[in-house]
Design a protein around this motif. Structure first.
Motif, PDB file in Angstrom:
ATOM      1  N   LYS A  30       0.787  -1.222   0.000  1.00 25.65           N
ATOM      2  CA  LYS A  30       0.000   0.000   0.000  1.00 25.65           C
ATOM      3  C   LYS A  30       0.825   1.280   0.000  1.00 25.65           C
ATOM      4  O   LYS A  30       0.375   2.308  -0.471  1.00 25.65           O
ATOM      5  N   HIS A  31       2.031   1.251   0.529  1.00 28.23           N
ATOM      6  CA  HIS A  31       2.811   2.476   0.695  1.00 28.23           C
ATOM      7  C   HIS A  31       3.710   2.740  -0.514  1.00 28.23           C
ATOM      8  O   HIS A  31       4.682   2.022  -0.746  1.00 28.23           O
ATOM      9  N   ASP A  32       3.368   3.798  -1.260  1.00 30.67           N
ATOM     10  CA  ASP A  32       4.093   4.133  -2.483  1.00 30.67           C
ATOM     11  C   ASP A  32       5.584   4.364  -2.248  1.00 30.67           C
ATOM     12  O   ASP A  32       6.419   3.844  -2.984  1.00 30.67           O
ATOM     13  N   ASP A  33       5.911   5.173  -1.224  1.00 27.03           N
ATOM     14  CA  ASP A  33       7.319   5.504  -0.979  1.00 27.03           C
ATOM     15  C   ASP A  33       8.138   4.261  -0.651  1.00 27.03           C
ATOM     16  O   ASP A  33       9.232   4.073  -1.181  1.00 27.03           O
ATOM     17  N   ASN A  34       7.610   3.417   0.233  1.00 31.84           N
ATOM     18  CA  ASN A  34       8.299   2.186   0.599  1.00 31.84           C
ATOM     19  C   ASN A  34       8.484   1.290  -0.628  1.00 31.84           C
ATOM     20  O   ASN A  34       9.557   0.728  -0.836  1.00 31.84           O
ATOM     21  N   PHE A  35       7.451   1.179  -1.444  1.00 32.02           N
ATOM     22  CA  PHE A  35       7.527   0.348  -2.651  1.00 32.02           C
ATOM     23  C   PHE A  35       8.632   0.853  -3.579  1.00 32.02           C
ATOM     24  O   PHE A  35       9.436   0.085  -4.081  1.00 32.02           O
ATOM     25  N   ARG A  36       8.665   2.166  -3.766  1.00 31.46           N
ATOM     26  CA  ARG A  36       9.671   2.759  -4.653  1.00 31.46           C
ATOM     27  C   ARG A  36      11.081   2.539  -4.104  1.00 31.46           C
ATOM     28  O   ARG A  36      11.983   2.119  -4.841  1.00 31.46           O
ATOM     29  N   LEU A  37      11.266   2.764  -2.804  1.00 30.53           N
ATOM     30  CA  LEU A  37      12.594   2.652  -2.198  1.00 30.53           C
ATOM     31  C   LEU A  37      13.069   1.210  -2.040  1.00 30.53           C
ATOM     32  O   LEU A  37      14.253   0.924  -2.211  1.00 30.53           O
ATOM     33  N   GLN A  38      12.164   0.299  -1.688  1.00 32.85           N
ATOM     34  CA  GLN A  38      12.554  -1.079  -1.395  1.00 32.85           C
ATOM     35  C   GLN A  38      12.490  -2.025  -2.603  1.00 32.85           C
ATOM     36  O   GLN A  38      13.140  -3.066  -2.600  1.00 32.85           O
ATOM     37  N   TYR A  39      11.680  -1.667  -3.585  1.00 29.40           N
ATOM     38  CA  TYR A  39      11.467  -2.568  -4.726  1.00 29.40           C
ATOM     39  C   TYR A  39      11.945  -1.969  -6.057  1.00 29.40           C
ATOM     40  O   TYR A  39      12.824  -2.538  -6.704  1.00 29.40           O
ATOM     41  N   ILE A  40      11.349  -0.849  -6.459  1.00 25.19           N
ATOM     42  CA  ILE A  40      11.624  -0.284  -7.788  1.00 25.19           C
ATOM     43  C   ILE A  40      13.076   0.190  -7.935  1.00 25.19           C
ATOM     44  O   ILE A  40      13.764  -0.228  -8.871  1.00 25.19           O
ATOM     45  N   LEU A  41      13.529   1.051  -7.035  1.00 25.44           N
ATOM     46  CA  LEU A  41      14.883   1.599  -7.182  1.00 25.44           C
ATOM     47  C   LEU A  41      15.974   0.524  -7.139  1.00 25.44           C
ATOM     48  O   LEU A  41      16.850   0.519  -8.008  1.00 25.44           O
ATOM     49  N   PRO A  42      15.932  -0.417  -6.173  1.00 24.41           N
ATOM     50  CA  PRO A  42      16.959  -1.479  -6.194  1.00 24.41           C
ATOM     51  C   PRO A  42      16.891  -2.343  -7.456  1.00 24.41           C
ATOM     52  O   PRO A  42      17.924  -2.768  -7.976  1.00 24.41           O
ATOM     53  N   ALA A  43      15.686  -2.594  -7.970  1.00 27.12           N
ATOM     54  CA  ALA A  43      15.540  -3.409  -9.191  1.00 27.12           C
ATOM     55  C   ALA A  43      16.113  -2.670 -10.401  1.00 27.12           C
ATOM     56  O   ALA A  43      16.745  -3.276 -11.268  1.00 27.12           O
ATOM     57  N   LEU A  44      15.891  -1.359 -10.455  1.00 27.43           N
ATOM     58  CA  LEU A  44      16.465  -0.553 -11.544  1.00 27.43           C
ATOM     59  C   LEU A  44      17.987  -0.525 -11.437  1.00 27.43           C
ATOM     60  O   LEU A  44      18.685  -0.685 -12.445  1.00 27.43           O
TER      61      LEU A  44
END
Length: 78
Positions: A30-44
């Motif tokens: 549910k949390h956009d910031d956490n998703f971006r920091l923990q999932y999207i950015l490391p995957a990129l």
């Protein structure tokens, strides 16, 4: 690079090209910031996913897809 458990989860649910919100929903996050920091950015950073509009990260039609490296990693984790 080191691939976290969160990135592995992201890779497993990513199918074709998907919006951030679709991936988040698949992972039940549910949390956009956490998703971006923990999932999207490391995957990129690990180059396992890429943006469909790399020159415009905030593009309204931005989607994410697996890179060749990401596809190989996904196969190895199945």
């Amino acid at each position: 690079g080191e691939v976290t458990g969160e990135v592995i989860k992201l890779i497993k649910v990513l199918d074709g090209e998907m919006k951030r919100s679709e991936i988040q929903k698949m992972l039940q996050l549910k949390h956009d910031d956490n998703f971006r920091l923990q999932y999207i950015l490391p995957a990129l950073e690990a180059k396992v996913i890429e943006m469909t509009f790399p020159d415009s990260p905030n593009h309204p039609k931005q989607k994410y897809r697996l890179t060749e490296h990401g596809k190989r990693l996904k196969q190895s984790k199945e």
